[in-house]
Structure formats: C-alpha cells, structure tokens
Design a protein around this motif. Structure first.
Motif, short mmCIF file in Angstrom:
data_model
loop_
_atom_site.label_atom_id
_atom_site.label_comp_id
_atom_site.label_asym_id
_atom_site.label_seq_id
_atom_site.Cartn_x
_atom_site.Cartn_y
_atom_site.Cartn_z
N UNK A 42 0.84 -1.20 0.00
CA UNK A 42 0.00 0.00 0.00
C UNK A 42 0.87 1.26 0.00
N UNK A 43 1.88 1.30 0.87
CA UNK A 43 2.71 2.51 0.93
C UNK A 43 3.56 2.66 -0.33
N UNK A 44 4.10 1.56 -0.81
CA UNK A 44 4.90 1.63 -2.05
C UNK A 44 4.10 2.24 -3.18
N UNK A 45 2.86 1.79 -3.32
CA UNK A 45 2.02 2.29 -4.41
C UNK A 45 1.84 3.81 -4.27
N UNK A 46 1.52 4.24 -3.07
CA UNK A 46 1.30 5.66 -2.84
C UNK A 46 2.55 6.47 -3.17
N UNK A 47 3.68 6.07 -2.61
CA UNK A 47 4.86 6.94 -2.74
C UNK A 47 5.49 6.85 -4.13
N UNK A 48 5.31 5.72 -4.80
CA UNK A 48 5.80 5.64 -6.18
C UNK A 48 5.04 6.62 -7.06
N UNK A 49 3.74 6.71 -6.81
CA UNK A 49 2.90 7.63 -7.61
C UNK A 49 3.35 9.07 -7.44
#
Ligand code: 86X
Length: 480
Positions: free
Chosen positions: A53-60
């Motif tokens: 979940x966090x990876x998706x957010x911060x990659x975006x």
C-alpha cells in the motif's frame, strides 16, 4: 482447549493477553537472542500488505526505493554528534572481521540519516537534481535497555525510512504533510485504527529536526502508541553533511530535508486494538486470509458433495480477489478449526453443512461480532464482499468510539491526576508552552505530550500545571 486457545482475558491482564495472543496465533515467536523476535508468516504477510500500500502511494508521487548498507562507520555518527549523543548507548557495533579488529568500528544502523546524507552530498549538484525522494525498507537495530515487548520494542525491527531533499522549505513542508496524510490513510482505512495527528513538543521531537509531526493512537490499556512520524529537518543535516546545490539563480544553497518512518510495531497496534478473548481480529484489508471455508462433513452421507460445493465457492471468491483458505483437512474437527481460525483473526468464516447443501445456502460467520447468518448460495459471493467492507468499517467505528471514550478534557491538575489513575488514555489539557511545566508533569505523572493537534479548537484558558496563560491545548498520555 486449555493450551491451544487464549487463556487470559483481555480486560484482566492486558499485557499477558497480548503476548499470549501473538504467540498462540502464530504471528511471532521469541528468538534465541534476548530482546529479539521472529516475525512469522501471518505477521510478515501483514507487513507485506503495508509495504504494498505505501509503495504504491509513494511511487505515484515520485519516490524510489533504495538499499543502503546496514553498516555505518563510527565517524559518520560522530560527525553528527549533536543529534546522536543521546542515542549512543543504543548503538550496536561490529568491531571485528573474523579475528581481526576493524580499523574503524561499524555501527549496525539505528537509522540511516548519516550514511544517506553523506551520499546525498555527492549526488546533489544543481537544482535539477532536486527534489531527491528515496525510501528504504530495512531492518534497524537499537540495543534497548528497557524491557522489550513483541512488535512494540525489540532490539531489531523492520521499518521504512523515507528521506527527501528539496530546493525550498515550502516543498519540504508539503512533503511532510503529504506523508502524514498517507500514513493516516493506512492507519485508519487499512489498520482501522484512528489516530491523533499533530506536532511533537520541543522536548519530544527528534533532536535533528526543526519540528517533528506524529500520529498517535490509544491502546485499550489507556497507553498511547506512536504509530508513525514525519520530520522537518530544515537545513540541519545539510549543514553537517554539506548538501549544497547551485540554484536557478546560479548561487549556492543548502537543501531542505524531510525524513519519515513507520515500523512493524503497527502490527502490535492491530493486535492490541482489535483483538478479543478468542484471539486476533484482523481488519479485512490487511488480513493474510480474509475468508476461511469449513466444510462440515456428516456421517452416512457423501462428504465429496460438500467439499466440491466448498471448492466452487472458494474459486468464485478468489475470482473476486478475495484471499480464501478452504480448510478441508480430515484430521481436525470443525469445532477445532473454528477455534483455530478465530484465534488467527480471519474476518469471515463460511460453513457448509448438510443442511446448507440441501437448502442451497451457506452459513456465514463474522469474526468481529460472532454473528452467524444463512445466505442463499447465489447471493453468497456478493454477501461476503459486502461483509468484508462492513467488518472493516465496524472495526474502525469501534476503535473510534474507544478513542473518544479514552480521551478526557481536564481543567485542573487535580482532575488530570484523577483521570490518569482512574482510566488513563489521552488527557486533553491547556498548556502554557513552557518545557518546565511539561517536565514537571512528566516527572510527577509519567505522562508526556503526545501531540499538539494541528486542528486548534477552543481558545486555551490557563495552563493545567502553572495556571499561567495557556498557549494551546495538547494531548498528554503515558505511552509505550
Ligand atoms: C531518530 C529519526 C528518523 C528516519 C525517523 O524517526 C524516521 C525515519 N529517521 C530517528 N532516532 C535516531 O536518530 C537514533 C539514532 C541512534 Cl544513533 C540511535 F541509536 C537510536 C535512534 N533512535 C531514533
């Protein structure tokens, strides 16, 4: 039953209950090293979910993951002695390679600022290199001297540490607030744990930061738990590590930095907040198993008919992206399986017995309320999907009520102490802003200012301790 299930009641001995639930549900185990723990399959799966979940957010938003060495030369930490002095007793050192003493001893990273920022100085040359936004998922070692506790305080733990460098102070500030809001989303909408968000006081902030923001939750025993933190480092580290860039104005500037982190202690918070006398209660969005199907065989009939119906439903749920375990093991009774999956906190259980089969229905049991309902087979998939959402919401709603119940506004120091002995929790009180009062309150009550809320409410009156004019209203609590 006795040694398989949970034997301690949550409201009788919270601390024992916590440990027992973790060990018996199989989330974690003690390691053969004092103060260390083994993160087992289900807990690791929850951590992976948080990562996803966090990876998706911060990659975006343009952050990239990296990996730096876990060894930090002593000289790096010393360069930064002003901020790290207080932490030194917690640092673990590597002194030898085989039998040969190292020329310079190496710290096992207690956090990665120094090694990362020494490298930033090399990477950053011009405004075109900014912003630099990196994140690292790794282990951290802090040689705790206080008593350790599974997930909440161990000598090694897992975390993510985000580190960013910007051309302007405004950009850094935006970053801090962005991270806070994404952390809050994870805590509230995934872990189903409501948090207070705000600033740390001067004495509670990270010494290397201009200011520290944090997210704080309340546990059922009335103690606060810091769930995450996001620091505005200003130019403090840029000065120590010479992180300079040539701006569009062709002049040299120092970068503005942020750092932020969440750790595996979040899993401990989930256990504490949602668990009950039968074990874990996991929010569907982070549960490693969301639905368990237990076929109920019966004597004198074809067990395969039930098993194949169970299989059919499992496949349909999986097609919807739901994680399902079909527990058709013959060597355990249905009752034993119910207990086991309840202990593990699986949000939804589907039972399929002979009666269900005959009536073309299934029995659906929810972990949060123990409610059981018969559902028509053709409606089962949709009903389970809806139920998972409902359980997620219900857990959050219950936790929010608990947060409200555990938050008390007091006007006097007398009431402050009374509330503290009677129920603990967050104590909301007006404060003059003076660290002397804060220190006295800490020494006398063991509470600290957990957070100075961003949302300023009623105008403050007089300080709960010194009765001088109050500057703001803050939340005090004892904490983990
Ligand atoms: C503070 C600051 C910061 C990146 C975070 O809170 C989020 C992620 N880092 C961490 N801190 C230390 O700097 C520290 C340093 C040493 Cl040497 C130590 F032994 C323990 C520490 N604990 C916290």
């Amino acid at each position: 039953m006795s040694d398989i299930g949970v034997t301690v009641k949550k409201n009788e001995d919270f601390s024992e209950w916590y440990t027992e639930v973790i060990l018996k549900s199989g989330l974690a185990d003690y390691a053969p090293i004092k103060g260390c723990m083994i993160i087992r399959e289900d807990a690791y799966a929850m951590w992976e979910k948080i990562q996803e979940v966090l990876n998706k957010k911060i990659r975006e938003t343009g952050h990239r993951n990296v990996y730096f060495p876990m060894f930090i030369p002593e000289g790096f930490l010393k360069q930064e002695s002003a901020h790290f002095a207080g932490f030194v007793p917690e640092v673990a050192w590597v002194t030898h390679g085989g039998d040969t003493p190292l020329e310079e001893k190496l710290a096992v990273r207690p956090t990665s600022e120094t090694i990362m920022y020494a490298t930033f100085a090399k990477w950053i040359r011009s405004w075109r290199d900014l912003p630099l936004k990196i994140n690292q998922w790794c282990n951290i070692v802090r040689w705790e001297t206080k008593a350790t506790k599974l997930f909440l305080r161990t000598r090694e733990f897992l975390w993510q540490e985000g580190h960013t460098a910007h051309a302007t102070s405004e950009e850094a500030e935006k970053e801090i607030m962005y991270v806070l809001s994404e952390y809050r989303d994870i805590m509230e909408n995934y872990l189903a744990i409501p948090v207070l968000v705000g600033l740390k006081s001067e004495s509670e902030k990270f010494a290397g930061a201009l200011y520290t923001t944090a997210l704080e939750a309340i546990m059922p025993d009335g103690k606060a738990l810091q769930m995450g933190t996001s620091h505005n480092l200003g130019q403090n580290f840029a000065k120590v590590f010479d992180i300079n860039f040539i701006g569009e104005d062709e002049k040299e500037h120092k970068v503005w930095q942020t750092s932020w982190g969440i750790t595996t202690r979040l899993i401990g918070a989930v256990v504490m907040v949602h668990g009950d006398d039968k074990g874990l209660v996991l929010p569907p969005k982070i549960a490693p198993v969301q639905v368990v199907i237990v076929p109920i065989p019966y004597k004198g009939a074809d067990p395969n008919a039930i098993k194949s119906k169970a299989k059919e439903i499992a496949d349909k749920l999986r097609a919807k992206g739901i994680t399902v375990v079909l527990d058709d093991r013959d060597e355990y009774t249905p009752g034993w399986k119910f207990n086991q999956w309840e202990l593990k906190g699986v949000p939804v259980r589907i039972e399929i017995g002979p009666r269900d089969l005959k009536q073309q229905q299934v029995t659906v049991a929810r972990r949060d309320t123990y409610q059981k309902t018969a559902v028509k087979e053709e409606e089962a998939i949709c009903a389970v999907e809806t139920l998972l959402v409902e359980i997620q919401h219900n857990l959050f709603a219950k936790a929010r009520i608990s947060l409200e119940e555990k938050t008390t506004t007091v006007q006097s120091y007398h009431d402050f102490k009374k509330v503290l002995t009677e129920k603990g929790g967050f104590i909301k009180a007006a404060w003059c802003g003076n660290s002397i009062c804060e220190k006295k309150i800490k020494d006398e009550t063991g509470t600290t200012i957990r957070v100075k809320p961003f949302e300023k409410e009623e105008p403050a009156t007089t300080c709960v301790y010194c009765k001088e004019k109050a500057k703001e209203t803050v939340y005090f609590a004892r904490s983990y």
